[in-house]
Scaffold this motif. Structure first.
Motif, PDB file in Angstrom:
ATOM      1  N   GLU A   1      -7.958  49.544  47.220  1.00 59.85           N
ATOM      2  CA  GLU A   1      -8.706  50.771  47.481  1.00 59.85           C
ATOM      3  C   GLU A   1      -7.773  51.800  48.086  1.00 59.85           C
ATOM      4  O   GLU A   1      -7.013  51.510  49.017  1.00 59.85           O
ATOM      5  N   ALA A   2      -7.817  53.037  47.545  1.00 58.70           N
ATOM      6  CA  ALA A   2      -6.925  54.081  48.038  1.00 58.70           C
ATOM      7  C   ALA A   2      -7.529  55.444  47.750  1.00 58.70           C
ATOM      8  O   ALA A   2      -8.377  55.607  46.864  1.00 58.70           O
ATOM      9  N   ARG A   3      -7.102  56.424  48.503  1.00 59.89           N
ATOM     10  CA  ARG A   3      -7.461  57.826  48.274  1.00 59.89           C
ATOM     11  C   ARG A   3      -6.202  58.548  47.844  1.00 59.89           C
ATOM     12  O   ARG A   3      -5.183  58.496  48.536  1.00 59.89           O
ATOM     13  N   MET A   4      -6.255  59.228  46.697  1.00 56.23           N
ATOM     14  CA  MET A   4      -5.073  59.851  46.119  1.00 56.23           C
ATOM     15  C   MET A   4      -5.390  61.293  45.737  1.00 56.23           C
ATOM     16  O   MET A   4      -6.477  61.606  45.224  1.00 56.23           O
ATOM     17  N   ARG A   5      -4.411  62.174  45.968  1.00 60.56           N
ATOM     18  CA  ARG A   5      -4.554  63.598  45.657  1.00 60.56           C
ATOM     19  C   ARG A   5      -4.020  63.894  44.258  1.00 60.56           C
ATOM     20  O   ARG A   5      -2.943  63.417  43.896  1.00 60.56           O
ATOM     21  N   ILE A   6      -4.782  64.710  43.501  1.00 60.00           N
ATOM     22  CA  ILE A   6      -4.403  65.122  42.155  1.00 60.00           C
ATOM     23  C   ILE A   6      -3.802  66.519  42.241  1.00 60.00           C
ATOM     24  O   ILE A   6      -4.370  67.417  42.900  1.00 60.00           O
ATOM     25  N   VAL A   7      -2.668  66.711  41.597  1.00 57.44           N
ATOM     26  CA  VAL A   7      -1.964  67.998  41.651  1.00 57.44           C
ATOM     27  C   VAL A   7      -1.856  68.569  40.239  1.00 57.44           C
ATOM     28  O   VAL A   7      -1.911  67.848  39.234  1.00 57.44           O
ATOM     29  N   ASP A   8      -1.688  69.913  40.175  1.00 58.23           N
ATOM     30  CA  ASP A   8      -1.491  70.561  38.886  1.00 58.23           C
ATOM     31  C   ASP A   8      -0.007  70.656  38.575  1.00 58.23           C
ATOM     32  O   ASP A   8       0.834  70.104  39.302  1.00 58.23           O
ATOM     33  N   GLU A   9       0.318  71.439  37.460  1.00 63.41           N
ATOM     34  CA  GLU A   9       1.720  71.535  37.066  1.00 63.41           C
ATOM     35  C   GLU A   9       2.584  72.173  38.133  1.00 63.41           C
ATOM     36  O   GLU A   9       3.790  71.901  38.231  1.00 63.41           O
TER      37      GLU A   9
ATOM     38  N   PRO B   1       3.129  62.906  45.058  1.00 63.92           N
ATOM     39  CA  PRO B   1       4.231  61.929  45.218  1.00 63.92           C
ATOM     40  C   PRO B   1       4.064  61.019  46.426  1.00 63.92           C
ATOM     41  O   PRO B   1       4.356  59.823  46.357  1.00 63.92           O
ATOM     42  N   ALA B   2       3.598  61.572  47.560  1.00 64.77           N
ATOM     43  CA  ALA B   2       3.460  60.746  48.771  1.00 64.77           C
ATOM     44  C   ALA B   2       2.425  59.647  48.581  1.00 64.77           C
ATOM     45  O   ALA B   2       2.588  58.523  49.058  1.00 64.77           O
ATOM     46  N   ASP B   3       1.326  59.992  47.823  1.00 62.21           N
ATOM     47  CA  ASP B   3       0.305  58.974  47.586  1.00 62.21           C
ATOM     48  C   ASP B   3       0.779  57.943  46.569  1.00 62.21           C
ATOM     49  O   ASP B   3       0.443  56.755  46.667  1.00 62.21           O
ATOM     50  N   TRP B   4       1.542  58.390  45.581  1.00 63.75           N
ATOM     51  CA  TRP B   4       2.018  57.469  44.546  1.00 63.75           C
ATOM     52  C   TRP B   4       2.926  56.389  45.135  1.00 63.75           C
ATOM     53  O   TRP B   4       2.907  55.236  44.693  1.00 63.75           O
ATOM     54  N   GLU B   5       3.714  56.746  46.143  1.00 65.87           N
ATOM     55  CA  GLU B   5       4.626  55.768  46.745  1.00 65.87           C
ATOM     56  C   GLU B   5       3.875  54.623  47.417  1.00 65.87           C
ATOM     57  O   GLU B   5       4.418  53.539  47.606  1.00 65.87           O
ATOM     58  N   GLU B   6       2.599  54.888  47.787  1.00 63.15           N
ATOM     59  CA  GLU B   6       1.839  53.862  48.498  1.00 63.15           C
ATOM     60  C   GLU B   6       1.129  52.880  47.573  1.00 63.15           C
ATOM     61  O   GLU B   6       0.732  51.801  47.986  1.00 63.15           O
ATOM     62  N   ILE B   7       0.945  53.273  46.295  1.00 62.91           N
ATOM     63  CA  ILE B   7       0.075  52.476  45.437  1.00 62.91           C
ATOM     64  C   ILE B   7       0.627  51.082  45.189  1.00 62.91           C
ATOM     65  O   ILE B   7      -0.119  50.108  45.112  1.00 62.91           O
ATOM     66  N   ASP B   8       1.971  50.937  45.089  1.00 65.43           N
ATOM     67  CA  ASP B   8       2.549  49.611  44.870  1.00 65.43           C
ATOM     68  C   ASP B   8       2.225  48.663  46.014  1.00 65.43           C
ATOM     69  O   ASP B   8       1.862  47.502  45.801  1.00 65.43           O
TER      70      ASP B   8
END
Length: 706
Positions: free
Chosen positions: A75-83, A54-61
């Motif tokens: 360009e960005a670095r984003m973390r992938i999370v599981d369920e 969620p914290a990375d998603w807020e930055e993408i816009d």
């Protein structure tokens, strides 16, 4: 082998995000990286979004919007999370946002790659240029920097702001701004260096093997991340940079209107890798810096031009005039060239007198300033020929009318305002007697300030503004200044600025005019300050503040006699046979003289008697009436004396008019209302006068007469 297979072999997937439809397209490798089955798929954005932290998603816009604005890669670095919300991997995305036309919406398609990277330790990640924290700091920094540079009003202030910028994570310890003069590099300014450190770089030929010179020649930025790289690329000028003890340098072009106008150097005492995000910040700052320097340079050029124009157009008051003191102020609007159509002038006349002129040409543009300069010269020429005030204005009106008739608008210019007019007040003053012969062309009336500080608008005869009619007439009014009295002339900008009209504007200025001042310079300053407020920088030079209208002020004081009488106030005016409407002006003059009189009924009585006396002269004689009103004595015990003189030898007779009579009441009213009155024969003509004595109580009617 297909491109997708090659990318999958190196752990790289392709994806695209359509913001209009909200769908995400993934190839097999991109789907695997996001924790989905490894097969090409098109999924709604609502299903893909939970795969990102969620914290990375807020930055993408913010990253995408910045890339759209700068036409760069997001360009960005984003973390992938599981369920369960646990981080399973970190991916690096490089995507190009492509805007898509959509009525009423701002949409784009984000197309790029996803690539798995090793997840850095959290302590390091907080300082890398690919994390949300750094992006937030960058955006806040650019917003603050843009605002500060946009508000800088001079080159020195732009350099000060640039030197105080604290870039997120890699602030420079010194900077320099280089300009171009011919085929040489110049130093516009620097920050973070000792005085004189710029000497080796001043007047450096553009062919020099120096980073800033190459940036100006090519328009391309140069990033030097180490001393070794600097020494290798620019060996000839490395010794000049070595003594500053820096580890990294960035040289960026300053581009204005598509042209490279200079270079900006940012030096760092620590090593900087100049990642894409760091270069993006430096490039953005360089663009803002170039725009700010261009604006500041244009403003400084305009100020220099304004100062030159004002010095050329505004007169010097000279050493002064024996028996009189003069002060003046000119305040431009503050917009554009800060030179408008208002002016004042003091002219030495052949007969030993002086002429005062003040005027306002319609408009606040360069043409108004040009017409003002020509009109001022014409007035000087007519005055030097010895013409009387009425003749000076008549000739000036004909001159201005000819100028505007001959005006031809330039290509593309609106010619609807080709005809311009000007208001003007011209006065010929005699320093020995204090008399001023005034002719007025649509200009505000002057104000006379008595020795005791009472300010009265002195109504004068006038004609149409200059330039409207070629054969306009301008009657002359004589005003007499007693020793110590002051006359103030101004343009309507002083009165009406701030949303005022003529009535409310005079009400605002009256306390300033009546407040004791050490000298006329203090009075002139106070008048301008009353309009623009405390702290305004008002001088005879140019101002940078924006004004509603130009202001010109001219004040003249007749020096007080050595044996000074007690302070008083007086007014004199002529009421011509052909101008019976001047009786109303006479009534107003008397009312203003008595504005602080204790008994309001006495003020009404004075007005009534002045009206009767003046009317009798116009009705029963063939000449003009000369009215003189004077207030003397300390407050509470003052005396008003009003005289109306004419050239007729026939003395008035007191009559008892019938109920329906239309005349014959003048002397009866004076006997009833005045504390004293009388008729004095003179060598040529007579003078009828009355007196009122100030009292807290109403006067006893018919108390005395003579």
């Amino acid at each position: 082998m297909r491109t997708e297979e090659i990318l999958a072999a190196i752990g790289t997937g392709l994806w695209s995000w359509d913001s209009s439809s909200g769908t995400v397209s993934l190839d097999a490798e991109a789907a695997r990286l996001l924790g989905l089955p490894a097969e090409p798929v098109v999924r709604p954005g609502e299903e893909v979004r939970p795969r990102f932290h969620p914290a990375d998603w807020e930055e993408i816009d913010g990253v995408v919007n910045f890339a759209i604005a700068e036409d760069t890669v997001a360009e960005a670095r984003m973390r992938i999370v599981d369920e369960a919300g646990r981080v399973v991997r970190t991916v690096r995305t490089r995507s190009k946002p492509v805007p898509v036309d959509s009525p009423g919406r701002h949409t784009y398609v984000l197309m790029g790659i996803l690539q798995e990277v090793a997840q850095p330790p959290e302590t390091i990640a907080s300082h890398t240029p690919l994390t949300g924290d750094w992006r937030r700091s960058r955006e806040a920094f650019l917003l603050d920097a843009g605002r500060a540079l946009a508000e800088a009003g001079s080159t020195a202030e732009v350099l000060r702001v640039a030197g105080s910028l604290s870039m997120p994570g890699f602030s420079p310890d010194g900077l320099a701004v280089f300009g171009v003069s011919g085929d040489h590099l110049t130093v516009v300014g620097h920050h973070g260096h000792n005085i004189g450190a710029e000497k080796p770089f001043i007047d450096m030929p553009l062919e020099t093997d120096y980073p800033a010179a190459e940036v100006v020649r090519t328009g391309q930025a140069i990033y030097l991340s180490s001393p070794e790289e600097y020494r290798k690329r620019f060996p000839a000028t490395w010794p000049l940079a070595r003594d500053f003890g820096r580890r990294s340098w960035a040289f960026l072009p300053l581009v204005s209107s598509g042209h490279t106008t200079g270079a900006w150097m940012a030096g760092f005492r620590h090593s900087v890798a100049f990642s894409p995000d760091e270069r993006s910040v430096l490039t953005t700052v360089a663009r803002m810096l170039a725009q700010a320097l261009t604006r500041a340079g244009a403003a400084e050029t305009e100020r220099e031009l304004s100062l030159g124009l004002q010095k050329a157009m505004m007169p010097s008051l000279g050493p002064g005039v024996d028996g009189m003191t003069i002060a003046a102020r000119y305040v431009p609007t503050g917009g554009g060239l800060q030179v408008g159509g208002d002016w004042y002038d003091v002219i030495a006349l052949p007969n030993g007198r002086i002429a005062l002129a003040i005027g306002d040409v319609q408009g606040h543009d360069v043409r108004a300033a040009g017409l003002m300069g020509q009109l001022r010269i014409a007035l000087r020429a007519y005055a030097a020929e010895g013409h009387r005030p009425d003749a000076v204005l008549s000739r000036a009106s004909r001159f201005l009318s000819g100028l505007t008739d001959a005006y031809e608008p330039a290509d593309g210019e609106d010619g609807s305002d080709a005809t311009r007019f000007a208001t003007c007040l011209y006065a010929e003053a005699d320093p020995e007697t204090g008399t001023l012969d005034i002719a007025r062309a649509g200009h505000p009336d002057p104000v006379v300030i008595s020795v005791d500080g009472t300010a009265v608008i002195r109504q004068t005869a006038g004609g149409l503004p200059l330039g409207i009619e070629t054969d306009a007439d301008y009657p002359t009014t004589r005003v007499v200044l007693g020793p110590g009295e002051t006359i103030m002339l101004c343009t309507d900008g002083l009165i009406e600025t701030g949303g005022h009209d003529m009535a409310t504007g005079w009400t605002r200025l009256r306390p300033v005019l009546e407040k004791p001042a050490e000298d006329l310079e203090e009075l002139a300053d106070a008048l301008v300050q009353a309009v623009h407020g405390p702290g305004s920088h008002y001088t005879t030079g140019p101002l940078v503040d924006r004004r509603e209208d130009d202001i010109a002020v001219l004040v003249l004081r007749r020096e007080a006699a050595r044996t000074r009488k007690p302070p008083g106030r007086r007014s004199a005016m002529t009421i011509a046979q052909a101008e019976p409407e001047r009786i109303a002006a006479a009534r107003q003059q008397v009312r203003e003289l008595l504005h602080d009189w204790a008994d309001a009924e006495q003020v009404d009585s004075a007005e009534l008697m002045v009206s009767e006396m003046s009317t009798n002269v116009l009705v029963h004689t063939d000449g003009d009436a000369l009215l003189l009103a004077e207030v003397t004595g300390p407050r509470g015990e003052r005396r008003l004396r009003v005289e109306v003189a004419d050239a007729s030898d026939e003395l008035p007779h007191k009559r008892r008019p019938g109920e329906m009579a239309s005349s014959g009441r003048g002397l009866v009213l004076m006997e009833m209302l005045a504390d004293a009155w009388g008729v004095d024969p003179r060598g040529e003509g007579k003078s009828i006068w009355f007196e009122l004595y100030e009292s807290e109580d109403p006067p006893e009617l018919g108390r005395s007469a003579s």
